[in-house]
Write a protein that holds these residues in place. Sequence first.
Motif, PDB file in Angstrom:
ATOM      1  N   ALA A  80      -0.451  -0.099  -0.247  1.00  0.00           N
ATOM      2  CA  ALA A  80       0.141  -0.326  -1.574  1.00  0.00           C
ATOM      3  C   ALA A  80       0.743  -1.722  -1.691  1.00  0.00           C
ATOM      4  O   ALA A  80       0.945  -2.229  -2.805  1.00  0.00           O
ATOM      5  CB  ALA A  80       1.202   0.732  -1.869  1.00  0.00           C
ATOM      6  N   TYR A 107      -0.749  -4.370  -0.676  1.00  0.00           N
ATOM      7  CA  TYR A 107      -1.854  -5.333  -0.622  1.00  0.00           C
ATOM      8  C   TYR A 107      -1.770  -6.428  -1.693  1.00  0.00           C
ATOM      9  O   TYR A 107      -1.971  -7.603  -1.378  1.00  0.00           O
ATOM     10  CB  TYR A 107      -3.192  -4.600  -0.714  1.00  0.00           C
ATOM     11  CG  TYR A 107      -4.375  -5.499  -0.503  1.00  0.00           C
ATOM     12  CD1 TYR A 107      -4.717  -5.940   0.773  1.00  0.00           C
ATOM     13  CD2 TYR A 107      -5.145  -5.927  -1.581  1.00  0.00           C
ATOM     14  CE1 TYR A 107      -5.799  -6.780   0.968  1.00  0.00           C
ATOM     15  CE2 TYR A 107      -6.228  -6.768  -1.392  1.00  0.00           C
ATOM     16  CZ  TYR A 107      -6.556  -7.189  -0.110  1.00  0.00           C
ATOM     17  OH  TYR A 107      -7.621  -8.033   0.075  1.00  0.00           O
ATOM     18  N   SER A 159      -8.161  -3.356  -8.293  1.00  0.00           N
ATOM     19  CA  SER A 159      -7.299  -3.374  -9.480  1.00  0.00           C
ATOM     20  C   SER A 159      -7.999  -2.855 -10.727  1.00  0.00           C
ATOM     21  O   SER A 159      -7.345  -2.559 -11.726  1.00  0.00           O
ATOM     22  CB  SER A 159      -6.772  -4.794  -9.735  1.00  0.00           C
ATOM     23  OG  SER A 159      -5.920  -5.211  -8.678  1.00  0.00           O
ATOM     24  N   TRP A 196      -2.984   1.804  -6.967  1.00  0.00           N
ATOM     25  CA  TRP A 196      -1.861   1.424  -6.103  1.00  0.00           C
ATOM     26  C   TRP A 196      -0.881   2.579  -5.957  1.00  0.00           C
ATOM     27  O   TRP A 196      -0.242   2.725  -4.904  1.00  0.00           O
ATOM     28  CB  TRP A 196      -1.188   0.159  -6.638  1.00  0.00           C
ATOM     29  CG  TRP A 196      -2.191  -0.955  -6.786  1.00  0.00           C
ATOM     30  CD1 TRP A 196      -2.585  -1.569  -7.943  1.00  0.00           C
ATOM     31  CD2 TRP A 196      -2.989  -1.545  -5.744  1.00  0.00           C
ATOM     32  NE1 TRP A 196      -3.567  -2.495  -7.684  1.00  0.00           N
ATOM     33  CE2 TRP A 196      -3.830  -2.506  -6.352  1.00  0.00           C
ATOM     34  CE3 TRP A 196      -3.057  -1.348  -4.360  1.00  0.00           C
ATOM     35  CZ2 TRP A 196      -4.734  -3.278  -5.612  1.00  0.00           C
ATOM     36  CZ3 TRP A 196      -3.966  -2.113  -3.628  1.00  0.00           C
ATOM     37  CH2 TRP A 196      -4.784  -3.050  -4.254  1.00  0.00           C
TER      38      TRP A 196
END
Length: 202
Positions: free
Chosen positions: A110, A112, A61, A67
């Motif tokens: 994506a 996750y 992140s 993403w």
Amino acid sequence: MPPGGRHAFFFVQGSEQALPAHLPPAGGIEIVPHGIAHDLQLLPDDGGLDQQLRRVLDDLSTVPGIWGYFANPLIQRSDKKALLKQLFEGELSANVYHFLLLLADKRRMALYPAIVEDFEKLSNEARGIVIADVTTAHGMSEAQREKIGNKLEAVTGKTVKLRLHEDPKIIGGVIVRIGDKRIDGSVTGKLSALADELMAYK
């Protein structure tokens, strides 16, 4: 049938193609992150499963646009897997590492963040733990965190894990959210409530 049932994941070296019923190949069938999160609970906890899943989410992140990268169907799956290998090979347990490669191979990486969120929710529910999102204008001391945690445990009757956030806009005080319940003890919240009261006298 392997131990753990027909939906269980089994990841050993070279077994990235192992595929549970909840994770069909890409091609029109939408998968449910909740189903994958449920299957993850069947994995042996070799080295802190929940901590490793969260660590991967936090690390990824920090990368801007990551993403969207994983969601882009024009990017080859091999490139996505190569990125994961570069970042995490040798850093995770075999189960978690090959789970990431499986998601990339099936074009589901994506999802996750949603998978981890659901997994943590299911895991916490099973252990009688609730997550409290605590927002303050500035960071809290250890004593403040302990005091809030103890109060929330007394109110909920459960073990409480604090998830801390900072938002200078609330000026002071604290906002606590547990599930769909919200306790607004911030200065901003009190001013807003006062404004609503004053408006009611018009």
